[in-house]
Every structure is written in structure tokens, then in C-alpha cells.
Design an enzyme around this catalytic site. Structure first.
Site, PDB file in Angstrom:
ATOM      1  N   GLU A 111       0.825  -1.204   0.000  1.00  0.00           N
ATOM      2  CA  GLU A 111       0.000   0.000   0.000  1.00  0.00           C
ATOM      3  C   GLU A 111       0.871   1.271   0.000  1.00  0.00           C
ATOM      4  O   GLU A 111       0.452   2.317  -0.477  1.00  0.00           O
ATOM      5  CB  GLU A 111      -0.924  -0.008   1.228  1.00  0.00           C
TER       6      GLU A 111
ATOM      7  N   LYS B   9     -14.128   1.243  -3.892  1.00  0.00           N
ATOM      8  CA  LYS B   9     -15.184   1.755  -3.005  1.00  0.00           C
ATOM      9  C   LYS B   9     -16.198   2.570  -3.806  1.00  0.00           C
ATOM     10  O   LYS B   9     -17.402   2.438  -3.600  1.00  0.00           O
ATOM     11  CB  LYS B   9     -14.572   2.654  -1.923  1.00  0.00           C
TER      12      LYS B   9
ATOM     13  N   HIS C 164       7.148 -27.245  -1.103  1.00  0.00           N
ATOM     14  CA  HIS C 164       6.538 -28.336  -1.864  1.00  0.00           C
ATOM     15  C   HIS C 164       5.374 -27.841  -2.717  1.00  0.00           C
ATOM     16  O   HIS C 164       4.549 -28.628  -3.166  1.00  0.00           O
ATOM     17  CB  HIS C 164       6.126 -29.461  -0.901  1.00  0.00           C
TER      18      HIS C 164
HETATM   19  O1  PA5 Z   1      -3.376   1.919   5.669  1.00  0.00           O
HETATM   20  C1  PA5 Z   1      -4.506   2.352   5.618  1.00  0.00           C
HETATM   21  O2  PA5 Z   1      -4.764   3.535   5.876  1.00  0.00           O
HETATM   22  C2  PA5 Z   1      -5.690   1.463   5.279  1.00  0.00           C
HETATM   23  O3  PA5 Z   1      -5.334   0.213   4.855  1.00  0.00           O
HETATM   24  C3  PA5 Z   1      -6.610   1.354   6.484  1.00  0.00           C
HETATM   25  O4  PA5 Z   1      -5.912   0.790   7.552  1.00  0.00           O
HETATM   26  C4  PA5 Z   1      -7.860   0.518   6.200  1.00  0.00           C
HETATM   27  O5  PA5 Z   1      -8.456   0.939   5.012  1.00  0.00           O
HETATM   28  C5  PA5 Z   1      -8.842   0.648   7.346  1.00  0.00           C
HETATM   29  O6  PA5 Z   1      -9.207   1.976   7.513  1.00  0.00           O
HETATM   30  P1  PA5 Z   1     -10.022   2.484   8.767  1.00  0.00           P
HETATM   31  O7  PA5 Z   1      -9.224   2.228   9.992  1.00  0.00           O
HETATM   32  O8  PA5 Z   1     -10.210   3.950   8.503  1.00  0.00           O
HETATM   33  O9  PA5 Z   1     -11.333   1.743   8.801  1.00  0.00           O
END
Ligand code: PA5
Length: 424
Positions: free
Chosen positions: A279, A414, A300
Site C-alpha cells: 500500500e 469503493k 513443496h
Molecule cells: O493503511 C490504511 O490507511 C488502510 O489500509 C486502512 O488501515 C484501512 O483501510 C482501514 O481503515 P479504517 O481504519 O479507517 O477503517
């Protein structure tokens, strides 16, 4: 020291000169992180968070844990991404029986999984920890809607309030509104710490404390990391060296990093690392693809591809030096399987020979590899390792030329999903 980096199987792929060539970029990345002069600089709260975690918070959560352990047989932790993976990764890494078992919800929308959680609430004394920084993420929001309704069927008044804990923003988001309206206890996620960097905030500290983890040792591990990885000198800073090596390999066409471990308790550490690196770096058409294997199991299955497939992979092994459990291989008078050669040896010694053999074979097969070794699998070392990887991706992402602290790509699905759901 706690964590070491062995680069023996990089010879011929990554030379000292290659690493030194990255020194100016590493230096600039270091300054950008420490002086907040780079992209995404409003999300750098994690850099000095370890030394800023108040001891009072650790004491408060230790007291909360005592209370919850007294009235609950199960914890339901609701969250996704950075609000889920680090909790699971830490508990699975530490192994053993937590004081109170943790069940997870809000990271998928499977009715089968959710039915199990509803059944759990009906059968057991539970405490729910709902975690969302934005307070608006679909999966945990829906999970909490369902779980909250189930909790209200079973508990009411003060009993309900004592069993629901919210971890979210101080002011923004639907979860903050719900917490305030219902009078649920809540803990705040700092504004300047993004989701995947938030395991040291109440996101991780609350559920880990409730499960019985030594959160003081966990925080101390982070603090050790903050000190250890503060010197920009590449010859001393193994975390920065790791970041530079990844970029040398990426420039040479190695665009997949396989995190491999011979310890199954590391599986979710790799999942947490995949989110952190994927990410943070995968944007603008760039980024190393983070993948993982657990060995010997995957030798394996994935072993063939690792040895002999397309040569666009490098491997990062994650090993543990001192393993708690001792199992000795017994001797067999008939020695039918011809393994008396290791009779009397510890099984972990055999496991470590499997690592050496695999690292050597993959190297000869054209997969450069390095090894990160933790002295022990305890709360201190996992804290230090998390900081190692957080700082590592900050440096690596800046070298790569991306903003490691945003995630614009996560929004695309989303938008389409909200259109399908008719959400305004
Ligand atoms: O790294 C990030 O910001 C995202 O992966 C969030 O952790 C994830 O989308 C969850 O978001 P939230 O805590 O706002 O529900």
C-alpha cells in the site's frame, strides 16, 4: 541488537558500490522523514511515536485489561487493513494461549464468518473492540452494525457500555458519533499516523493489552527500533540498508519480494508487511510486489517456481534465533528412514539447516536473498521489527519516488461498490 540482516546471498547481484550509490537518496529520505519535508509529511507521527507513547496510557490499558479479563471469555476485534492485520500478526507471532482469545470481524463480508461471531456473542461473555480510523470503512461499519445489534440483544445499560470499546478519530467519522451517542468507552488514533503505521497507537495497544500481551515490552521494542535506526549512515543502519538493497534489486529487474520464513507463527507478520509495503509503494506504475511463503510447507508448492521460474524475484527470509520449544529427534535402532544422522539434534537445528539449504539453492537458481533474524519471538522483538519495517518503507518509498503515506488506489473499488449499493 535484537535484529540482524545477513546479505550473504546477494553476492553478484548487489555490490557495495550499488548500495553506496543510493547513499545520497537514503540521506535525503532520512532528512525528509525526520524534518517532515517530503511527500505525505502530515502522516509522519509514527516516526517518533515510540518515545512519545505515554507511560500513563500503558498503565491505563493494563488496568482495562485486568477488568476485561475478569468479565470476558472472548474478545471480538472489528477492523480491516491497518486496523486488523497488526493485531492478528502480533498475537499469532507470540503464539501460546492469550489470556482471552481474540476473534476477528470486519475484514470480510462473509455471512458464514459473521454467523460464527453472532453465535459467539450468544454463547460467551464477550467484549467488542471496534477499530476504524476513518470511522467510515464499509466492511467494519457493517460488521459493527450487526455485532452491536447482537450485543444489544444480550446486554443493556452499564453492562453493554462496559463491553463495547471504540478506537477511532478524536472528532471525525461515524464511529466517533456512535461512541459519543451510546456512551461507549473510546480511545483516539492520532491524526498524523496512517492506518498501516498505527499498530503502536490504541489500534494495536487496546486489543493486545486485553488479550494479555506485555504491551510495555512491545512499546520498549519500538523504542529500541527508534534509537537503533536513527543514524543515516548506511554502514551502521541495517534498516536503511534493507531499504537500499530492495531498491538496487528493483532497478535490476527484481520486482517481486518474497518474504519467506521457516516459522509458521510469522505468517501474519508477512501479511502485515504485505499491506505496509504494497500500500505504501505500489503507486504511479511503480512498486515491488510483496508476496510471502511459509516453509517448508511452500517448498513443496511454490518451491519449484522459486528455484526455476521467471527470474524477477528476490527473497527476504525472516528467521528466529532462539526458539523456546525444544524437541529432540529420537534415535531409531533400525534407521529405516536413514535419519539417525540427526538423532539427538534439536528439530529447530534441522529447521535452520533447511533454511541454509534453501537460501543457497535459490541463490544458485538466480534468486538473490537476504535474511532478517530476530533474537527471540517475544513482544519486545516484534515491536522492534515493526519499527524496522515502518522506517524501512518510509526510506524505500521515498527512494522509489512515491508518497509512501497515501493510498489513493484503495478508493477505486469503493466508488464502484457504493454506486452498486446505492450509498450516498
Ligand atoms: O493503511 C490504511 O490507511 C488502510 O489500509 C486502512 O488501515 C484501512 O483501510 C482501514 O481503515 P479504517 O481504519 O479507517 O477503517
Amino acid at each position: 541488537m535484537g535484529i540482524s540482516l545477513d546479505a550473504g546471498f546477494l553476492k553478484g547481484f548487489v555490490g557495495d558500490a550499488d548500495i553506496k550509490a543510493f547513499a545520497p537518496a537514503v540521506d535525503k529520505a532520512h532528512k525528509d522523514l525526520h524534518n517532515k519535508t517530503g511527500a505525505g509529511n502530515d502522516f509522519l507521527g509514527w516516526v517518533h511515536l515510540p518515545s512519545q507513547v505515554p507511560d500513563a496510557l500503558v498503565s491505563e490499558l493494563t488496568a482495562l485489561a485486568k477488568e476485561v479479563q475478569g468479565h470476558s471469555d472472548a474478545i471480538i476485534s472489528i477492523g480491516i487493513g491497518g486496523s486488523y492485520l497488526g493485531i492478528r500478526s502480533t498475537l499469532e507471532f507470540l503464539g501460546g494461549e492469550p489470556k482471552v482469545p481474540v476473534y476477528y470481524a470486519g475484514h470480510n463480508m462473509s455471512s458464514v464468518d459473521m454467523n460464527r461471531i453472532i453465535g459467539l456473542i450468544a454463547r460467551k461473555n464477550v467484549t467488542v473492540v471496534v477499530i476504524s480510523k476513518s470511522g467510515a470503512t464499509t466492511e467494519p461499519a457493517l460488521a459493527f452494525r450487526i455485532v452491536d445489534a447482537a450485543m444489544k440483544r444480550k446486554y443493556s445499560g452499564a453492562e453493554l457500555k462496559k463491553r463495547v470499546i471504540c478506537v477511532t478519530d478524536a472528532k471525525k467519522g461515524a464511529l466517533r458519533k456512535i461512541a459519543d451517542k451510546e456512551g461507549y468507552r473510546s480511545y483516539v488514533i492520532p491524526d498524523d499516523v496512517g492506518g498501516r503505521f498505527s499498530i503502536l497507537t490504541p489500534v494495536g495497544l487496546v486489543p493486545l493489552a486485553l488479550a494479555g500481551v506485555d504491551i510495555k515490552a512491545f512499546v520498549d521494542g519500538f523504542r529500541a527500533g527508534e534509537k537503533e535506526y536513527a543514524d543515516p549512515d548506511l554502514s551502521k543502519n541495517v534498516c536503511y540498508r534493507y531499504a537500499a538493497i530492495r531498491n538496487v534489486l528493483y532497478k535490476k529487474g527484481k520486482c517481486i519480494e518474497m518474504m519467506a520464513s521457516f516459522y509458521p507463527n510469522v505468517q501474519y507478520v508477512a501479511e502485515w508487511w504485505k499491506q505496509l509495503y504494497g500500500e505504501s509503494e505500489g503507486k504511479g506504475g511503480r512498486g515491488i510486489f510483496p508476496a510471502s511463503t511459509i516453509l517448508s510447507t511452500d517448498l513443496h508448492s511454490m518451491g519449484q517456481l522459486m528455484q526455476d521460474g521467471m527470474r524477477n524475484i528476490f527473497e527476504t527470509f525472516l528467521m528466529i534465533n532462539a526458539v523456546d520449544a525444544t524437541v529432540i529427534v529420537p534415535s531409531d535402532p533400525e534407521d529405516l528412514d536413514k535419519f539417525n544422522c540427526v538423532a539427538g539434534k534439536e528439530l529447530d537445528w534441522v529447521n535452520k539447516q533447511a533454511y541454509k539449504a534453501t537460501a543457497g539453492a535459490h541463490y544458485e537458481g538466480g534468486v538473490p536473498n537476504m535474511c532478517i533474524t530476530l533474537d527471540k519471538a517475544d513482544a519486545f522483538h516484534i515491536g522492534q521489527l515493526y519499527y524496522f519495517f515502518e522506517k524501512g518503507v518510509g526510506i524505500s518509498g521515498y527512494i522509489l519516488g512515491v508518497n509512501p503515506f497515501d493510498q489513493p488506489g484503495v478508493e477505486a473499488y469503493k466508488t464502484k461498490m457504493f454506486a452498486l449499493l446505492g450509498k450516498k
